[in-house]
Design a protein around this motif. Structure first.
Motif, short mmCIF file in Angstrom:
data_model
loop_
_atom_site.label_atom_id
_atom_site.label_comp_id
_atom_site.label_asym_id
_atom_site.label_seq_id
_atom_site.Cartn_x
_atom_site.Cartn_y
_atom_site.Cartn_z
N VAL A 36 0.62 -1.11 -0.04
CA VAL A 36 -0.05 0.15 0.08
C VAL A 36 0.90 1.18 0.15
O VAL A 36 1.84 1.22 0.58
CB VAL A 36 -0.87 0.03 1.39
CG1 VAL A 36 -2.01 -0.99 1.12
CG2 VAL A 36 -0.06 -0.10 2.40
N PRO A 37 0.32 2.52 -0.77
CA PRO A 37 1.18 3.63 -0.50
C PRO A 37 1.65 3.90 0.64
O PRO A 37 0.79 3.70 1.75
CB PRO A 37 0.39 4.52 -1.25
CG PRO A 37 -0.50 3.88 -2.21
CD PRO A 37 -0.76 2.38 -1.37
N GLY A 38 2.93 4.51 0.89
CA GLY A 38 3.24 4.74 2.31
C GLY A 38 4.15 3.69 2.92
O GLY A 38 4.88 3.87 4.02
N GLU A 39 4.04 2.69 2.61
CA GLU A 39 4.74 1.37 3.16
C GLU A 39 6.29 1.32 2.83
O GLU A 39 6.61 1.71 1.65
CB GLU A 39 3.98 0.02 2.66
CG GLU A 39 4.57 -1.29 3.25
CD GLU A 39 3.83 -2.36 2.81
OE1 GLU A 39 4.28 -3.48 2.63
OE2 GLU A 39 2.67 -2.25 2.12
N LYS A 40 6.99 1.05 3.77
CA LYS A 40 8.49 0.84 3.62
C LYS A 40 8.86 -0.77 3.26
O LYS A 40 8.31 -1.53 3.70
CB LYS A 40 9.28 1.25 4.75
CG LYS A 40 9.18 2.85 4.95
CD LYS A 40 10.27 3.07 6.22
CE LYS A 40 10.15 4.68 6.61
NZ LYS A 40 11.14 4.81 7.79
N THR A 41 9.85 -0.74 2.21
CA THR A 41 10.14 -1.96 1.62
C THR A 41 11.42 -2.16 1.14
O THR A 41 12.04 -0.89 0.79
CB THR A 41 9.08 -2.33 0.52
OG1 THR A 41 9.55 -3.44 0.21
CG2 THR A 41 9.06 -1.67 -0.80
N LYS A 42 12.03 -3.32 0.99
CA LYS A 42 13.31 -3.38 0.41
C LYS A 42 13.13 -3.96 -0.97
O LYS A 42 11.99 -4.68 -1.43
CB LYS A 42 14.02 -4.69 0.91
CG LYS A 42 14.90 -4.43 2.12
CD LYS A 42 15.74 -5.57 2.62
CE LYS A 42 16.72 -5.43 3.62
NZ LYS A 42 17.19 -6.77 4.23
N ALA A 43 13.90 -3.65 -1.78
CA ALA A 43 13.84 -3.84 -3.47
C ALA A 43 15.23 -3.85 -3.60
O ALA A 43 16.33 -3.30 -3.50
CB ALA A 43 13.35 -2.73 -3.93
N LEU A 44 15.42 -4.69 -4.84
CA LEU A 44 16.70 -5.13 -5.59
C LEU A 44 16.77 -4.46 -6.84
O LEU A 44 15.84 -4.45 -7.83
CB LEU A 44 17.06 -6.48 -5.86
CG LEU A 44 18.31 -7.05 -6.20
CD1 LEU A 44 19.18 -7.07 -5.09
CD2 LEU A 44 18.09 -8.32 -6.93
N VAL A 45 17.61 -3.45 -7.18
CA VAL A 45 17.58 -2.94 -8.46
C VAL A 45 17.99 -4.06 -9.54
O VAL A 45 19.07 -4.61 -9.49
CB VAL A 45 19.00 -1.90 -8.70
CG1 VAL A 45 19.15 -1.27 -10.21
CG2 VAL A 45 18.70 -1.00 -7.48
N LEU A 46 17.27 -4.03 -11.00
CA LEU A 46 17.40 -4.97 -11.90
C LEU A 46 18.26 -4.29 -13.17
O LEU A 46 18.83 -4.80 -13.52
CB LEU A 46 16.01 -5.45 -12.39
CG LEU A 46 15.25 -6.39 -11.38
CD1 LEU A 46 13.90 -6.77 -12.08
CD2 LEU A 46 16.23 -7.67 -11.31
N HIS A 47 17.81 -2.88 -13.27
CA HIS A 47 18.37 -2.14 -14.25
C HIS A 47 18.06 -0.77 -14.13
O HIS A 47 16.83 -0.27 -13.72
CB HIS A 47 17.63 -2.48 -15.70
CG HIS A 47 18.15 -1.92 -16.93
ND1 HIS A 47 19.15 -1.75 -17.31
CD2 HIS A 47 17.32 -1.18 -17.93
CE1 HIS A 47 19.24 -1.06 -18.33
NE2 HIS A 47 18.12 -0.59 -18.84
N VAL A 48 19.05 0.15 -14.79
CA VAL A 48 18.90 1.39 -14.64
C VAL A 48 19.10 2.02 -15.93
O VAL A 48 19.89 1.82 -16.82
CB VAL A 48 19.93 2.22 -14.01
CG1 VAL A 48 19.87 3.59 -13.48
CG2 VAL A 48 20.24 1.53 -12.35
N ASP A 49 17.91 2.73 -16.37
CA ASP A 49 17.95 3.37 -17.68
C ASP A 49 18.35 4.87 -17.65
O ASP A 49 17.43 5.61 -17.17
CB ASP A 49 16.48 3.09 -18.40
CG ASP A 49 16.62 3.56 -19.93
OD1 ASP A 49 17.32 4.35 -20.33
OD2 ASP A 49 15.49 3.33 -20.51
#
Length: 1837
Positions: free
Chosen positions: A891-904
């Motif tokens: 949900v908006p506002g939630e903190k989370t971890k993420a892994l970068v796949l690609h940077v354009d």
């Protein structure tokens, strides 16, 4: 008053003198047939008159038969008189007149106003309305040459040069004036004009009053069709009509224009013709009365008599006429008074409506070598028979050069003469010839003979305002426009050219139809040897020619050539330097050399350039020295470094650094990389000023260089995998190129060196091609295979199929693409990092795939994807697809971890994943290369896909297997979540954050052969052919192609062999090119000396089983063909080591240049077919010029002599040297390359043989410099002297005195090697090394330092050491004096004091530091008491900075402007003479009350010079001054004990000094010296702004900005509120101060306050001036815009802004401003505003526009005498005399009040007295007299 009397005498009207009257000049007519009859005697004229008398008719129409001898003369111009009717033939038609050919070679003209009444009326309407009327047709539309017309002579005028011109009319009212209504009968032939077009027909004007003539429409149809001049008759059109019916006594007449009726019409007695109404053109039946030698006498219409002259007898019958014979004749002319009727018997005139025969155009001007005299008439001339049998006539004056040389005997019948046809008389159907030598030899006879670009001689015959008229020949006149009178613009051409002067001109434009000839006298054009550009078709790109500037504006220059061809030179092509205001550099009429860049003939568009070479200066005001086109400087394939100048839509404009940025070139976007996506990204990331290293020159067309960064193309060129011309292409070749164009039928591919081929649709892809655009894009890199070639049409067909173009190892190819892609991405990342600017770019660099981020959910979209934000990704769009959210419900506002796949980076998007399997931590496993893994596709980018391995690591796999693999069906494309097999290729983690892998299982034992450097594309193509050749066989073949180091020979249809450069000649001359001695197609006999393996290209022994399938290696050396084969190639083992072992170090060999390898910096050579060598860069030459550009000095294939120095590391190549074996011993001179520049230390230099050496600062030059390392850059080639070479460390010197022993140039800074070289008292130079507590250490050489104690650094006492560091930075060059040398301890003591070195103090005076020195200390103690006494009188405020100023006021130098510039300038008159000073003092004393300071009246602005020394100030001596600070600084003085006597003496001394000081202070002429002095002055005169400003300037001099501000604020409070101007002066000074020293904010605050306290407009104007003077044009412009809104009703604001714009050179903007001003200002101000704008234009802008403004104003307001006066004044100053006189003439003819007229006459007279002649002065007086007389005569009436 006396002079007025003398000039304009009073009194009554005197009778006008007739001599003063000059008739108005009539319209001149140039007539080729004008005859000068001055040679005719009076007797002849009398005879004519008698003849007139003889021809009188009686009432019964019989002739008095007095003429016993019949004398029939041809018609002459003298015989013509007003009212004479003639038949004429239209010869020429122009816009405003018809030229008419008349009988007997005469010629006249009909002005446009003499056509008909209806036509004249329409013309008047058009003039009145000022618009073009639709139904008004031009003369050219209605009349064509060859039409017969009836004319009447309206006047015969004589021009100034004695020529006569015949003015005619064809108006029916005049021609038919003899007819009346009652005389009209059917069958009469009349001429009429269409006067109006009605529904059923046309009203025809036949000139008979009271008669209405009508032509029915159906009767006119046949005529309209025959004439082919449109569907209708036109108003004003001439018609020959026959009266079909006359009703009501001729009041209504119906006409017919049927051509058959007209042709058959005859005038008969029944038609009641009389002598008064007889018309020319009527055909009659006549009877011969008498035949005479010169003609015939006829009778016609029963009772009339007429004559036929010899020119009008029918040439068929000629003299075969007999009396009483009946003939048909046509009336030619009727004399109005003598009633002589002339007729013609020529056939062409006997059918009305016909036209006479014309002369073919090629006959005009023809020279007839032999023409026979047919008849000679002594009064008129001779008739000749020409070579084609036609008759011609020559007038008497054309028979000989002059009357004296005329011999009648030469013109007997049958005599032959050379003549030239000069004209053709239509009415006589005869050529007119001339026998005059000068006419026969004349270059030009008529306008048609003159061609554009011809150089012609002419005579000046008139000077007009528009230019100068030049007479080229009698009949040809041309105009030289005023712009073309000289290379520059002549204001007074009459001073350079006089009437009658011979001039040499060039034809700019010639229009024979309009008789228009435009010439130029510009020397540069007349003498130009360059081609003439006279039409757009000739304007081929690259053409260089001369043109002249006709207009220079901000967009560029318009240049004109011949025939009105013009083109544009855009702003960027004006010069190699940018030109902001072209109109200031180029002027109208300037001749310039230009080069054509582009031309579109259909649109008549031409693009030009002034930049003929890379280093062109802007066009000079005079003629530029001839420029040469820039030679092709850069070879294709040459590597250069470039700097980005400008980003354009289609690529980058860059400058090549080697050429100091003078050569401008471009890199198209598609050439920035091999990858389309990277091209866009790199273009986006690059900025102006960035440097791109190693870019290759792709094409150099002399003016435009194109570069490329495509690594595949660069390596192809460097490895010689290219074809340089069409002839080198062989089917089967694989070539690297780029897509030039994508068409529906295929793809055009271009290769380096400009070869282009087509890949048709069928050969584009292994897949079915629907749309070519889906497969390839323009600029994309491709590899193409040559399918076939068409030599005739020079066409190449290519194949782009991956199956054909790949090597077969798709894994290796796709991996190579992937690594190259990531390599380029790394370069881009480094570029962004280096820039280190916005955080976003930095953030992009830090984000790599595999990095974990802490993010906050921002939004979840409908498609299931989510957007995130976070501190580490500010400014970027972070997104995760539905797949990558896993099963998480976020949900908006939630903190989370993420892994970068690609940077354009291009779109600033980051793709992340929240999937658990990717985020969970796993132990990193050790992975192996070529290991196979199953992988899941996680993200697909343009060039690669990101996959995750089972180990949890991310890898990148290429999406394409080959450059050409660009199209995939949807079924083939990878999909996210798909499981694939991947083979790892790079297992180390790198900058990219991913491992590199390829798709598919690893192939076993795939051998990818690395191509040998020496192989060429051609060798690859040589087919494998089995042969039976063995060593020593003699073969014959044909040379197929010639390469620099080998020649390919076709032995038979299939077998191809190769001859190496070393196997062509026995003795090879050094510097020659052996392969080029053979030509393609040449037959050769050769011997087999070996063979090479087709695949590995290794040389095979004869015994090798594969020898029969090798490529034969041949030799054509005479010694090898005849002798035994002892070639190296027959060694049994194929061991390169053994072969190289045959060469000994030091041996000299002849080798052949293969190429210069730019990447490796060595020269590759070939010694023998199987032996290669390399020459390192520094062993190529001892000449630095050769080393700078080695690729230019060594040509491929050239034979050079080299010394063997060993073998290389791989032991496959010989190491060679072209400079022998270098010994780097002490004292030798060698070359080196700078590899490192260490600030304040020196250089590191690479030496031949791989060694390095060091150069200290002291050995860079014989003269030390401020920035010694400034000239050295890494890579610079230098000559060096080896000073020492010990323990592997080499010390070098670059001093000229070492490198060139013979040079006698003075060594300014001698080398210091040891302490003994330094002597006490010597002056030495060196660099500051460091500053420590014990003093300043000073480097004298690399090994020797000196010390300077702080008291020897400067005469001032310094407490802060940071001051020394500021003014004595490390590396500063200084001069010091040696105070002492301690040889044992090697100590050197130095001094920098000014008295020792003679140099200025290292610490500047203005710092106000206290001095060292006992004398001054003593004085300070003495002055203390006096100071205390003075303090009782006034309180002093002093700054520390003032003390230094008083310490040595007489010696004080004026500091450099930048150090003490206050930005406030006070203007003082420095009076030089004493008398002037006294006078000025007297003047001041008159105005001013005693004791009052001067008031300052500043009208516009105020600028000051703060330097107090600019005034003549009587300065107090050093002893008379005192200073508080000095007292405070000297506490030691108090401690000294003194005796009683000493104290007494001191007291007396103090008293004396105090007296002196008091008297000095009382002196009124004393100038202020301190803040206290100023305080005293402003107390006495508080309202004097000049004193306050001097006080401010005083503080600014010491850079006390705050104190200056405080003074200004005090002044504003102190000055009385009534003194507005004084207050304003201070406000202006404060604005100036803030502008110079403050910020924009502080300036605006002061400005806002100033606006409140003063008149706002004045403050605004002052600030504008301040901005303009300090060159802040942008701010000034913004302020002006504000003013225009706020004070739009103020005229002064508009004028001030106009002046500002014009000074900036913005003339167009000024013109627009005038329009705005007139809308804003009240109407009563308009005239004055326009006048003022015009005056400004005259001074700063376009004088022509200014004149136009004045002219338009005066045409609207002719009675504004003030405007007339201003215009006169300006024109007298700037205009030519002609223009000034024109203005005066206009003014004196105005109807103004007598008082004003008197004023203008007076001015005119004064002007003529000053600049004119006595005649012009008289003319003015006469004009004044006439004016007075007309006035008084009016008064009388």
């Amino acid at each position: 008053m006396a002079t007025m009397e003398e000039n304009f005498p009073r009194g009554g009207i005197q009778k006008k003198t007739t001599e003063g009257k000059t008739p108005n000049p009539k319209l001149e007519r140039d007539n080729l047939f004008d005859v000068h009859h001055e040679e005719k005697s009076q007797k002849r004229k009398r005879n004519q008159r008698d003849q007139g008398k003889q021809k009188k008719f009686k009432a019964d129409k019989t002739v008095a038969a007095k003429d016993s001898v019949l004398n029939i003369e041809p018609l002459t111009i003298e015989a013509l008189c007003e009212g004479m009717l003639l038949l004429g033939c239209i010869k020429e038609v122009s816009d405003y007149e018809l030229v008419i050919s008349l009988p007997n070679g005469l010629s006249g003209f009909v002005p446009v106003t003499q056509i008909s009444d209806a036509y004249s009326k329409m013309l008047s309407e058009q003039v009145a309305q000022g618009e073009i009327l639709e139904d008004l047709n031009s003369l050219m539309d209605m009349y064509s040459p060859g039409t017969l017309v009836r004319c009447i002579v309206t006047s015969v005028e004589k021009s100034a040069d004695g020529r006569r011109s015949i003015k005619l009319s064809i108006d029916p009212k005049k021609v038919n004036k003899g007819l009346n209504a009652s005389a009209l009968t059917s069958g009469m032939l009349l001429s009429g004009f269409v006067s109006s077009v009605e529904d059923h027909g046309y009203l025809i004007d036949i000139g008979v009053s009271g008669t209405h003539a009508f032509l029915p429409r159906q009767k006119a149809q046949n005529y309209i069709k025959a004439v082919k001049r449109g569907p209708d008759l036109k108003i004003g059109q001439n018609l020959n009509c026959v009266i079909a019916e006359a009703k009501n006594e001729g009041r209504v007449v119906r006409l017919s224009v049927d051509q058959s009726e007209i042709a058959a019409s005859l005038a008969t007695e029944r038609q009641n013709w009389t002598l008064s109404n007889l018309l020319p053109g009527l055909v009659v039946k006549a009877r011969v009365l008498k035949v005479a030698p010169l003609g015939i006498k006829l009778s016609f219409l029963s009772s009339f008599t007429g004559i036929v002259d010899f020119m009008h007898m029918d040439p068929e019958k000629s003299m075969n006429y007999s009396p009483d014979q009946v003939v048909k004749a046509c009336i030619l002319s009727i004399h109005p008074t003598s009633k002589v009727v002339r007729l013609t018997l020529r056939q062409a005139f006997l059918h009305p409506g016909g036209s006479p025969n014309q002369l073919s155009s090629d006959r005009m001007g023809a020279v007839v070598e032999e023409s026979a005299v047919k008849a000679f008439y002594k009064q008129f001339g001779a008739i000749f028979e020409l070579d084609d049998g036609t008759l011609a006539f020559a007038r008497l004056k054309h028979l000989s050069k002059n009357r004296k040389s005329f011999k009648p005997g030469a013109f007997k019948t049958g005599c032959k003469h050379k003549c030239r046809i000069i004209d053709y008389s239509l009415m006589d159907e005869m050529c007119i010839v001339s026998l005059k030598y000068q006419i026969i030899e004349a270059r030009f006879l008529q306008y048609q003979d003159i061609h554009t670009g011809d150089v012609v001689q002419g005579k000046v015959f008139a000077l007009k305002p528009i230019g100068m008229q030049v007479k080229v020949t009698d009949g040809i006149k041309g105009l030289v426009p005023s712009m073309h009178l000289a290379n520059g613009i002549l204001k007074q051409p009459e001073k350079k050219y006089n009437i009658g002067d011979e001039v040499r001109c060039r034809v700019l434009e010639c229009n024979p139809a309009g008789k228009k000839l435009i010439l130029t006298l510009k020397k540069s054009l007349v003498q130009s040897k360059l081609p003439v550009l006279a039409n757009y078709e000739d304007a081929k790109p690259g053409l260089i020619t001369h043109g002249f500037v006709v207009c220079a504006r901000e967009f560029g220059c318009i240049v004109k050539f011949y025939n009105d061809v013009k083109g544009l030179v855009p702003k960027n092509e004006l010069s190699s330097e940018p030109i902001p205001c072209p109109d200031k550099v180029f002027h109208e009429g300037q001749v310039a050399k230009v080069m054509v860049l582009k031309c579109e003939p259909q649109q008549e568009r031409l693009l030009l350039s002034f930049r003929l070479s890379s280093k062109t200066a802007p066009e000079d005001k005079k003629e530029c020295p001839p420029k040469k086109k820039r030679e092709m400087k850069y070879q294709i394939g040459e590597m250069v470094d470039v700097k980005v100048l400008k980003k354009k839509d289609n690529g980058l404009e860059v400058s090549i650094l080697e050429d100091e940025g003078n050569v401008i070139s471009s890199i198209p976007t598609g050439h920035l990389s091999d990858f389309v996506a990277t091209c866009k990204l790199l273009w986006h990331c690059l900025q102006e000023g960035d440097v791109l290293p190693r870019v290759m020159c792709l094409s150099d067309k002399g003016e435009h260089i194109m570069l490329s960064r495509k690594s595949a193309v660069i390596s192809a060129v460097q490895e010689e995998q290219v074809v340089r011309s069409f002839s080198e292409i062989q089917p089967g070749m694989l070539l690297t190129g780029y897509v030039r164009n994508v068409m529906p039928f295929g793809v055009f591919v271009e290769f380096p060196f400009g070869v282009t081929g087509l890949a048709p649709k069928v050969s584009m892809s292994d897949k079915f091609v629907t749309d070519t655009k889906d497969h390839f894009v323009v600029g994309q890199t491709v590899i193409a295979k040559v399918m076939s070639i068409d030599e005739e049409k020079q066409r190449v067909l290519l194949n782009l199929k991956v199956s054909e173009c790949s090597s077969g190892d798709s894994a290796a190819e796709s991996f190579a693409l992937l690594s190259q892609y990531f390599k380029e991405m790394k370069e881009i990342r480094n570029l962004l990092r280096r820039r280190g600017e916005p955080s976003m770019a930095q953030g992009l660099c830090e984000l790599v795939p595999g990095r974990e981020l802490q993010l906050v959910v921002q939004d979840v979209k409908e498609d299931g994807s989510a957007l995130f934000s976070g501190s580490c990704v500010t400014g970027l769009t972070v997104t995760a697809t539905r797949y990558h959210l896993g099963d998480k419900n976020i949900v908006p506002g939630e903190k989370t971890k993420a892994l970068v796949l690609h940077v354009d980076a291009l779109t600033s998007k980051v793709y992340v994943s929240l999937r658990e399997e990717l985020l969970k931590q796993r132990a990193k496993q050790q992975l192996k290369e070529n290991s196979q893994h199953s992988a899941i596709v996680q993200h697909i980018a343009e060039e690669f896909a990101v996959v995750s391995l089972e180990t949890g690591q991310l890898a990148a796999i290429p999406t394409a297997t080959h450059f050409n693999d660009t199209f995939h069906f949807d079924s083939e494309k990878l999909k996210v979540g798909q499981i694939i097999s991947a083979t790892l290729k790079v297992v180390k983690m790198n900058d990219h954050g991913v491992l590199l892998a390829v798709q598919g299982p690893a192939k076993k034992n795939v051998f990818v052969r690395v191509r040998n450097e020496s192989e060429t594309a051609l060798e690859e193509m040589l087919a494998v052919v089995k042969h039976s050749l063995s060593l020593g066989d003699i073969v014959t073949g044909t040379v197929k192609s010639v390469k620099p180091t080998h020649v390919t020979v076709a032995i038979d249809d299939k077998l191809t062999g190769s001859i190496h450069a070393s196997r062509i000649l026995d003795e090879v001359p050094i510097g020659s090119f052996p392969t080029y001695t053979l030509k393609a197609g040449q037959k050769v006999t050769a011997r087999v000396i070996g063979g090479r393996d087709v695949n590995t290209h290794r040389y095979l022994p004869i015994t090798h089983p594969h020898f029969t399938r090798s490529i034969p290696e041949l030799s054509i050396r005479p010694s090898e063909i005849e002798g035994k084969v002892t070639a190296v190639l027959n060694l049994k083992e194929d061991s390169a080591l053994k072969k190289l072992g045959l060469y000994i170090v030091g041996q000299t060999v002849t080798c052949f240049v293969k190429k210069y390898n730019i990447l490796k910096n060595w020269l590759e050579v070939e010694v023998a077919p199987d032996i290669r060598g390399r020459v390192p860069h520094l062993l190529l030459s001892l000449n630095t010029k050769v080393l700078k550009h080695p690729e230019k000095s060594f040509k491929n294939g050239q034979a050079i002599s080299a010394t063997v120095t060993g073998t290389d590391v791989t032991e496959t190549n010989l190491c060679l040297s072209l400079t022998g074996i270098q010994s780097l011993e002490q004292g030798t001179i060698t070359v080196g390359m700078v590899t490192k520049v260490t600030p304040h230390i020196g250089l590191t230099i690479a030496l031949p043989g791989g060694k390095t050496g060091k150069v200290s600062l002291f050995h860079l030059n014989d003269t030390y410099m401020e920035n010694p390392l400034g000239d050295f850059k890494v890579g610079k080639i230098v000559r060096c002297y080896i000073l020492s070479s010990e323990h592997g460390k080499i010390q070098l010197s670059l001093r000229q005195s070492r490198l060139n022993r013979k040079s006698n140039s003075k060594v300014e800074d001698v080398e210091i090697t040891c302490v003994k070289d330094v002597k006490k008292g010597q002056l030495v130079r060196g660099y500051v090394k460091s500053i420590t507590q014990s003093g300043v250490f000073f480097g004298l050489s690399a090994s020797i330092l000196g010390r300077i104690l702080f008291q020897n650094v400067s005469p001032y006492f310094v407490q802060k050491h940071s001051l020394y560091e500021k003014y004595l930075p490390e590396g500063k060059l200084l001069t010091a004096k040696v105070l002492g040398v301690n040889g044992k301890e090697k100590h050197i003591e130095l001094s920098l004091l000014p008295e020792d070195t003679g140099m200025p103090s290292v610490l500047p005076e203005y710092l106000g530091l206290p001095r060292y020195g006992a004398e001054e200390e003593k004085r300070e103690a003495n002055d203390r008491e006096k100071r205390e006494e003075l303090k009782l009188k006034t309180k002093r405020r002093r700054g520390n900075s003032e003390s230094e100023q008083e310490a040595k006021p007489k010696k004080r130098k004026i500091c450099p402007a930048d150090e003490n510039d206050s930005g406030i300038e006070v203007y003082y008159r420095e009076e030089v003479d004493d008398d002037q000073e006294e006078e000025a003092a007297k003047k001041k004393s008159k105005v001013r009350k005693p004791g009052e300071a001067p008031r300052l009246q500043v009208s516009v602005g105020f600028t000051w010079n703060e330097d107090m020394n600019t005034m003549d100030i009587p300065v107090l001596s050093q002893r008379e001054e005192s200073s508080e600070s000095e007292e405070e600084e000297d506490p030691q003085a108090k401690l000294k004990k003194q005796t009683k006597k000493e104290k007494e003496l001191e007291k007396q001394k103090k008293e004396k000094e105090l007296c002196k000081l008091e008297t000095a202070l009382m002196d009124p002429s004393r100038q202020p010296q301190s803040a206290d002095d100023f305080d005293r002055l402003v107390l006495s005169s508080p309202n004097s702004s000049i004193l306050w400003l001097q006080y401010m300037a005083f503080h600014l001099q010491a850079t006390e900005i705050e104190k200056a501000r405080a003074v200004a604020e005090r002044a504003l409070k102190t000055i009385c509120f009534r003194e507005e101007q004084e207050k304003l002066n201070v406000w202006v000074a404060l604005l100036n101060l803030e502008n110079m020293y403050g910020t924009a904010e502080t300036l605006m605050k002061v400005f806002e306050r100033a606006v409140q306290y003063n008149e706002p407009l004045k403050v605004f104007q002052h600030l504008c001036d301040i901005y303009a003077n300090s060159e802040k044009y942008k701010q000034a412009e913004e302020l002006y815009h504000t003013m225009l809104k706020r004070f739009r009703q103020e005229k002064s604001v508009w004028l001030k802004y106009a002046s500002f714009l014009l000074k900036q050179g913005q003339t167009e903007a000024t013109h627009r401003l005038l329009e705005r001003a007139l809308k804003a200002l009240p109407t009563k101000e308009h005239v004055d505003t326009i006048s003022r704008f015009a005056q400004l234009e005259f001074h700063f802008g376009d004088s022509e526009h200014a004149k136009a403004l004045f002219e338009s104003t005066l045409s609207s307001y002719p009675k504004r005498t003030d405007i007339w006066s201003i215009y006169m004044d300006i024109m007298i100053k700037h205009g030519s005399q002609k223009e000034v006189r024109d203005i005066f003439e206009r003014v004196i003819h105005l109807s103004l009040a007598p008082k004003k007229m008197k004023f203008f006459f007076k001015r005119y007279l004064d002007y003529e007295k000053k600049f004119g002649t006595t005649d012009s002065v008289l003319a003015v007086k006469r004009a004044a007299l006439e004016y007075v007389e007309t006035k008084s005569s009016l008064a009388d009436t």
